[in-house]
Design an enzyme around this catalytic site. Structure first.
Site, PDB file in Angstrom:
ATOM      1  N   HIS A  54       2.823   6.803  -6.568  1.00 56.17           N
ATOM      2  CA  HIS A  54       2.688   8.201  -6.884  1.00 56.17           C
ATOM      3  C   HIS A  54       3.449   9.560  -6.808  1.00 56.17           C
ATOM      4  O   HIS A  54       3.104  10.059  -8.188  1.00 56.17           O
ATOM      5  CB  HIS A  54       1.688   7.937  -6.550  1.00 56.17           C
ATOM      6  CG  HIS A  54       0.408   8.937  -6.738  1.00 56.17           C
ATOM      7  ND1 HIS A  54      -1.138   9.271  -6.182  1.00 56.17           N
ATOM      8  CD2 HIS A  54      -0.555  10.241  -8.078  1.00 56.17           C
ATOM      9  CE1 HIS A  54      -1.877  10.453  -6.667  1.00 56.17           C
ATOM     10  NE2 HIS A  54      -1.129  10.323  -7.717  1.00 56.17           N
ATOM     11  N   HIS A  65       1.383   4.173  -2.889  1.00 54.07           N
ATOM     12  CA  HIS A  65       2.138   6.167  -2.414  1.00 54.07           C
ATOM     13  C   HIS A  65       3.453   6.712  -3.275  1.00 54.07           C
ATOM     14  O   HIS A  65       3.195   7.221  -3.570  1.00 54.07           O
ATOM     15  CB  HIS A  65       2.014   6.598  -1.350  1.00 54.07           C
ATOM     16  CG  HIS A  65       0.477   6.172  -0.406  1.00 54.07           C
ATOM     17  ND1 HIS A  65      -0.580   7.044  -1.036  1.00 54.07           N
ATOM     18  CD2 HIS A  65       0.110   5.798   0.910  1.00 54.07           C
ATOM     19  CE1 HIS A  65      -1.881   7.021  -0.253  1.00 54.07           C
ATOM     20  NE2 HIS A  65      -1.343   6.296   1.043  1.00 54.07           N
ATOM     21  N   HIS A  73       1.011  -1.557   0.268  1.00 53.15           N
ATOM     22  CA  HIS A  73       0.057  -0.321  -0.177  1.00 53.15           C
ATOM     23  C   HIS A  73       1.049   1.286  -0.149  1.00 53.15           C
ATOM     24  O   HIS A  73       0.922   2.132  -0.610  1.00 53.15           O
ATOM     25  CB  HIS A  73      -1.135   0.242   1.284  1.00 53.15           C
ATOM     26  CG  HIS A  73      -1.506   0.919   1.609  1.00 53.15           C
ATOM     27  ND1 HIS A  73      -3.011   1.327   0.976  1.00 53.15           N
ATOM     28  CD2 HIS A  73      -1.557   2.500   2.035  1.00 53.15           C
ATOM     29  CE1 HIS A  73      -3.802   2.906   1.258  1.00 53.15           C
ATOM     30  NE2 HIS A  73      -2.218   3.589   2.137  1.00 53.15           N
ATOM     31  N   GLU A  74       1.743   1.446   0.936  1.00 50.61           N
ATOM     32  CA  GLU A  74       2.348   2.618   0.654  1.00 50.61           C
ATOM     33  C   GLU A  74       3.145   2.872  -0.108  1.00 50.61           C
ATOM     34  O   GLU A  74       3.629   3.928  -0.548  1.00 50.61           O
ATOM     35  CB  GLU A  74       3.808   2.363   2.076  1.00 50.61           C
ATOM     36  CG  GLU A  74       2.723   2.885   3.317  1.00 50.61           C
ATOM     37  CD  GLU A  74       1.541   3.612   3.653  1.00 50.61           C
ATOM     38  OE1 GLU A  74       2.183   4.371   3.257  1.00 50.61           O
ATOM     39  OE2 GLU A  74       1.154   3.761   4.400  1.00 50.61           O
TER      40      GLU A  74
END
Length: 669
Positions: A466, A463, A459-460
């Site tokens: 992104h 980020h 998940h991280e």
């Protein structure tokens, strides 16, 4: 004294020179940064030339570089390595930074120049930059009269100080609330490496020979799934839910209450009925009413499912289920029904393999990225590791830093930060970091992750991608600088690769034997995926609706008992099911009282609608292919906020998002 913040870093990708940075550098750098930035603003407003895009917007985007450099490092350290010296400095700096931001956003001369910049001939991103600056100045109070601006400054300063105090008190009480036990027998059910980690944590805290269970930020503590001793489970749960509400010098409830009322006063000053109305005014959600409608729409079936799950757990336990029983008996039911024991999988999830052969490998397969560790580049703490990231053609994309272990100076939870944003205007490429909170194993032992921690790592890193893939001109739009209810979307999408066949086969291998995680186990994890969503969705909605309740109070409201307010809010939202407490209670809800998510915690499930629909697109379009990765990168991940995020989604998906995949995933369809 040579101050490393006063010039751009000479290291690769302008990585901050952490090896040269000392605590005594921060305050002088902030002072210099404040002065430099104001001088640059005065140069813009004092110009005799007519306002133009170049002399106003470009100048504004390039202003404040010293302040930006020192702020990014300092505030990253304030959550990742908050020593006593850093905390003392933060109490000085945070209110001054709030005042400085007001000096910029409430500068009428600057605002008037922005409004006079002609849009004719500008490309779409440049025109959007003008519009976004004007909108942000209006939302910050640029149109208020002098008296109202003076009041606004006071409220902003107060909120900055309260937020800092909340964060610091919560860190203090989270450390103090860790559960100390006397014997390994009390930890029956935990794995040998978890017991070893608890012994190491106790030794580090000065309790040699005992065992310390440190707390993660959410309500649910991982050990509750495993501990056979019901009283130890109760004590651990109570330690978790009472953080910040123990009536000691680290109590946060009064701070939370004051912040909610100050935010309400500020919203009224800016012309909004509540802070929630103000905070959601510039998000992708169409309105606060639409958000509340969606949350309520999901709440009833979620609680209904949670009650059905509770009945199954009570049948397994033979007694009523308390909050500290839920995870323990849920694991038993999951194992009986699906033959899945998630804790037994830990030997297959060794940290280095998860990173190199899972997280990085998925990015390589999907986007062509490669990663080279750079031991010559250092972080702010010895735990921090640095990798250089390369595109498939060998060109450098940026730097990725990882800080994975828990420590007393680190806030709970997991997050991504950016030290350097990508910008064609500035000629910079991204430098980003992921922080997790994994318990450090005993000396010489491997770092084995829970399945939830594997999910967090993927998940991280979503980020991080992104941020790394950002391909914009202006710093204002770079990477994750998108609306709060869009920012979680790319990170949630990246979770889909955890059990993707080619990925899981590459990283999920027993750390001793090298044997892969058996396919039948993977199949059973998939089969068990929807079970327990009643609990998960109810706990999440409890926190999201509690957040909206705190930030829907009108100006002038007096809240005498914050815990009574919390109970009433959960009851009014019909998510007050005692065995399922909210994911965060008021006293440790750092996201909303010290983390930028005030009235925005709904963003996770709002983003998940886009995520679930995107997962369906990947599956129906061939899955893990370079073509799919390039399309997602080009149309969405690279765009930052340079175009409307929902328009970026439409360009990627070919249409607006469909809610149905989310309802199916959550067991609500």
């Amino acid at each position: 004294m040579s101050n490393p913040f006063l010039e751009p870093s000479g290291l690769d990708y302008q990585l901050p020179p952490f090896g040269a940075i000392r605590d005594e550098h921060y305050l002088p750098a902030f002072n210099a940064g404040f002065a430099e930035h104001l001088t640059e603003i005065h140069c813009i407003t004092d110009s005799a030339e007519a306002p133009s895009f170049e002399n106003t917007l470009i100048a504004l985007e390039r202003a404040g570089r010293t302040l930006d450099r020192v702020s990014r490092v300092f505030f990253s350290n304030s959550v990742s390595h908050a020593t006593e010296a850093i905390q003392a400095l933060e109490q000085q700096i945070a209110p001054r930074l709030a005042e400085h931001e007001d000096n910029i956003k409430l500068n009428r001369a600057l605002f008037e120049r922005l409004r006079q910049v002609p849009l004719d001939g500008l490309d779409d991103e440049s025109a959007r930059l003008v519009e976004e600056y004007i909108r942000s100045f209006i939302r910050a109070g640029a149109e208020l009269d002098d008296a109202a601006q003076s009041t606004l400054r006071e409220l902003n300063s107060k909120l900055s100080a309260l937020s800092t105090e909340f964060s610091q008190k919560l860190l203090k009480d989270t450390n103090a609330s860790a559960l100390l036990v006397d014997s390994a027998e009390e930890l029956d059910g935990l794995s040998a490496d978890a017991i070893s980690a608890a012994a190491s944590a106790a030794g580090d805290a000065g309790h040699e020979g005992r065992y310390l269970l440190t707390l993660i930020l959410p309500t649910a503590q991982p050990a509750l799934e495993l501990l056979t001793n019901r009283d130890v489970r109760r004590r651990l749960h109570e330690a978790s839910v009472n953080r910040g509400a123990r009536g000691n010098d680290a109590d946060t409830l009064a701070l939370a209450t004051e912040m909610a009322t100050v935010r309400a006063d500020r919203a009224a000053l800016l012309g909004f009925s509540t802070h929630a109305a103000a905070a959601t005014d510039n998000q992708t959600a169409p309105s606060l009413e639409a958000i509340l409608d969606r949350m309520r729409e999901l709440a009833a079936p979620a609680v209904r499912n949670a009650r059905a799950e509770a009945a199954e757990l009570e049948a397994e336990a033979g007694h009523p289920i308390e909050p500290w029983d839920w995870a323990y008996y849920a694991a038993k039911v999951r194992k009986a029904r699906f033959d899945v024991d998630l804790d037994a999988l830990r030997p297959y999830f060794e940290l280095e393999r998860v990173l190199q052969d899972g997280v990085f490998y998925a990015a390589h397969r999907l986007y062509g990225l490669t990663f080279t560790e750079r031991p010559d580049l250092v972080g702010y703490h010895p735990d921090v590791r640095v990798w250089e990231v390369f595109n498939e053609d060998g060109s450098g994309l940026g730097l990725f830093l990882g800080d994975y272990y828990t420590r007393d100076t680190k806030s709970g939870g997991a997050w991504m930060n950016s030290f350097v944003d990508q910008s064609r205007l500035e000629g910079t490429r991204a430098v980003v970091i992921n922080n997790l909170n994994i318990s450090r194993p005993g000396a010489g032992e491997p770092t084995l992750l829970s399945y939830d921690q594997v999910v967090t790592a993927f998940h991280e890193f979503g980020h991080a991608l992104h941020g790394l893939f950002s391909d914009v001109t202006y710093p204002l739009f770079a990477g994750t600088a998108v609306p709060r209810d869009f920012v979680e979307y790319p990170s949630q999408v990246n979770e889909m690769w955890i059990l993707w066949p080619e990925i899981v086969a590459n990283y999920a291998r027993h750390h001793e034997t090298g044997e892969p995680l058996p396919q039948d186990v993977i199949d059973r994890i998939h089969a068990a995926g929807a079970w327990g969503e009643g609990f998960e969705t109810t706990a999440y909605l409890g926190a999201a609706l509690l957040d909206l309740a705190w930030h829907s109070v009108p100006a002038g409201t007096v809240i005498e008992d914050p815990l009574a307010f919390e109970a009433s809010a959960l009851a009014d939202a019909r998510v007050d099911f005692a065995p399922v407490p909210p994911r965060y209670r008021t006293s440790y809800f750092k996201h909303i009282f010290a983390g930028g998510y005030a009235a925005s915690y709904y963003a996770y499930i709002w983003s998940e609608m886009l995520d679930a629909d995107t997962v369906e697109w990947f599956k129906s379009s061939g899955g893990l292919t370079r073509g799919n990765g390039d399309h997602f990168r080009r149309e969405l991940l690279s765009r930052g906020n340079s175009i409307d995020p929902l328009e970026a989604f439409r360009r990627f998906r070919g249409r607006d998002a469909d809610l149905h995949p989310l309802l199916v995933r959550r067991g609500l369809a």
